[in-house]
Design an enzyme around this catalytic site. Structure first.
Site, short mmCIF file in Angstrom:
data_model
loop_
_atom_site.label_atom_id
_atom_site.label_comp_id
_atom_site.label_asym_id
_atom_site.label_seq_id
_atom_site.Cartn_x
_atom_site.Cartn_y
_atom_site.Cartn_z
N ARG A 23 24.03 -16.50 57.56
CA ARG A 23 24.80 -15.95 56.44
C ARG A 23 25.87 -16.93 55.96
O ARG A 23 26.95 -16.51 55.52
CB ARG A 23 25.43 -14.60 56.80
CG ARG A 23 24.43 -13.49 57.09
CD ARG A 23 25.14 -12.17 57.30
NE ARG A 23 24.23 -11.17 57.83
CZ ARG A 23 24.59 -10.18 58.66
NH1 ARG A 23 25.83 -10.08 59.06
NH2 ARG A 23 23.70 -9.31 59.08
N ARG A 27 29.89 -13.60 51.66
CA ARG A 27 31.13 -13.01 51.16
C ARG A 27 32.41 -13.61 51.74
O ARG A 27 33.49 -13.32 51.25
CB ARG A 27 31.11 -11.50 51.45
CG ARG A 27 30.13 -10.73 50.59
CD ARG A 27 30.13 -9.26 50.92
NE ARG A 27 29.53 -9.01 52.23
CZ ARG A 27 29.58 -7.83 52.85
NH1 ARG A 27 30.22 -6.82 52.29
NH2 ARG A 27 28.99 -7.68 54.02
N ARG A 36 29.23 -13.46 42.79
CA ARG A 36 28.74 -12.13 43.17
C ARG A 36 29.44 -11.02 42.39
O ARG A 36 28.86 -9.95 42.19
CB ARG A 36 28.95 -11.96 44.67
CG ARG A 36 28.55 -10.63 45.25
CD ARG A 36 27.04 -10.43 45.27
NE ARG A 36 26.75 -9.20 45.96
CZ ARG A 36 26.82 -7.99 45.42
NH1 ARG A 36 27.13 -7.88 44.15
NH2 ARG A 36 26.56 -6.92 46.13
N TYR A 148 13.48 -0.73 59.10
CA TYR A 148 14.18 -0.37 57.87
C TYR A 148 13.34 0.56 57.01
O TYR A 148 13.85 1.54 56.44
CB TYR A 148 14.50 -1.63 57.07
CG TYR A 148 15.71 -2.40 57.53
CD1 TYR A 148 16.99 -1.87 57.42
CD2 TYR A 148 15.58 -3.68 58.06
CE1 TYR A 148 18.11 -2.58 57.83
CE2 TYR A 148 16.69 -4.40 58.47
CZ TYR A 148 17.95 -3.84 58.36
OH TYR A 148 19.05 -4.55 58.76
#
Length: 345
Positions: A23, A27, A36, A148
């Site tokens: 990652r 963010r 974003r 998922y």
């Protein structure tokens, strides 16, 4: 090209230890948040120019040894014909897969038609980087993706997917087979576009016992690994909570086995043997430590892993509150002490 990561994956000597972060485009970076803020996550994944731009951001800021393409493990699942929502609270499937009819409705998509934007993002990333570092392609493992799909999103107990495994095993094998037939062409498309190495994320594989993992997961992962390696590309296999699964993960034939922070790398090496490289394994929250202590953790990891066949990384994805300067310090410390380790008699 800076090929440290590729050499380490093949257990060849390197001038220092290569490092990248799971990652690493995300963010915690203000430049990522600036992009974003104007686009939904799923739309960003499907916009090759923007996906390439955020892929390159941590290379410029951190000096890592590889770029992992900005995408999501659930992208090929959506292409199979199931509605996917990706928001700030994580993935959600409004119509989860719970029956034979649900599985029957899933398609095996042509990767270019269904997910060609990922390949295009890889090509644009390579051009933007001028091939200065390798691009990592990736996908999720069949069990993690199925979890998922069946649970409808994230889960704490995984009761729905595990009940399906135990009560209707043949149905699960049908689902895993369809996923595998989707994922192999998806990975090969990324390789064709220029990914020099791929990582398979079995994020939730540790929820299964070794016996169940061998029965339900191992055959499919082994097929995936072999198909990619046949193209001359090394494969990293990563999951969390899988210290008891290491002998099974080795049996897949993967070139590199990624470790979370729960297993010391010298212990992992003892179990895996000398013919498998390792990746990891700093706790992502150690990036919040004082710099001196963070550096000591880096030195300990490098000494345990040794100078050959180690790709340094976190034991899971970097967290949004992380200071980018802490991530930069980590990368620099790996390079500095990785070099010093190779100068030691």
């Amino acid at each position: 090209m800076n090929d440290r990561l590729l050499r380490a994956a093949r257990r060849q000597p390197t001038d220092t230890t290569p490092v990248w972060l799971m990652r690493q485009a995300g963010r915690y970076l203000p430049e990522y948040r600036a992009i974003r803020g104007n686009i939904a996550f799923l739309d960003l994944c499907k916009h090759p120019d923007l996906a390439a731009e955020v892929t390159v951001q941590p290379i410029t800021r951190l000096g890592v040894d590889a770029a992992i393409i900005f995408s999501d493990i659930l992208i090929p699942v959506e292409a199979m014909g199931i509605e996917l929502e990706l928001g700030d609270k994580g993935p959600h499937f409004p119509n989860p897969v719970r029956s034979a009819a649900d599985i029957e409705r899933l398609g095996v998509p042509d990767p270019v038609q269904g997910t060609g934007f990922v390949a295009e993002a890889i090509r644009r990333t390579r051009r933007a980087l001028n091939d200065s570092v390798p691009v990592i392609g990736f996908c999720g493992a069949p069990f993690t993706l199925a979890a998922y799909m069946v649970e409808g999103g994230g889960s704490k107990s995984y009761i729905l997917i595990k009940r399906l495994l135990f009560e209707q095993p043949q149905l699960v094998h049908t689902l895993f087979e369809k996923l595998t037939r989707t994922l192999i062409p998806y990975l090969l498309m990324q390789v064709e576009a220029g990914a020099s190495i791929v990582q398979i994320f079995d994020s939730w594989g540790g929820e299964l016992s070794p016996w169940d993992y061998e029965r339900f997961c191992l055959p499919y992962l082994t097929r995936m690994v072999k198909e990619v390696q046949a193209k001359g590309v090394p494969v990293i296999l990563f999951g969390t909570g899988m210290s008891n699964h290491l002998p099974l993960l080795k049996r897949t034939g993967a070139d590199v086995i990624g470790q979370d922070w729960r297993t010391p790398l010298d212990e992992a090496r003892r179990v895996l043997g000398p013919d498998v490289a390792v990746q990891g394994n700093l706790d992502p929250l150690h990036l919040f430590l004082p710099r001196e202590e963070l550096e000591a953790r880096v030195v300990d990891i490098l000494r345990r892993a040794g100078p050959v066949g180690h790709i340094c990384n976190l034991g899971h994805g970097i967290l949004p509150p992380t200071d980018p300067e802490a991530a930069k310090f980590f990368v620099d410390a790996v390079h500095k002490h990785g070099f010093a380790l190779r100068q030691s008699p």
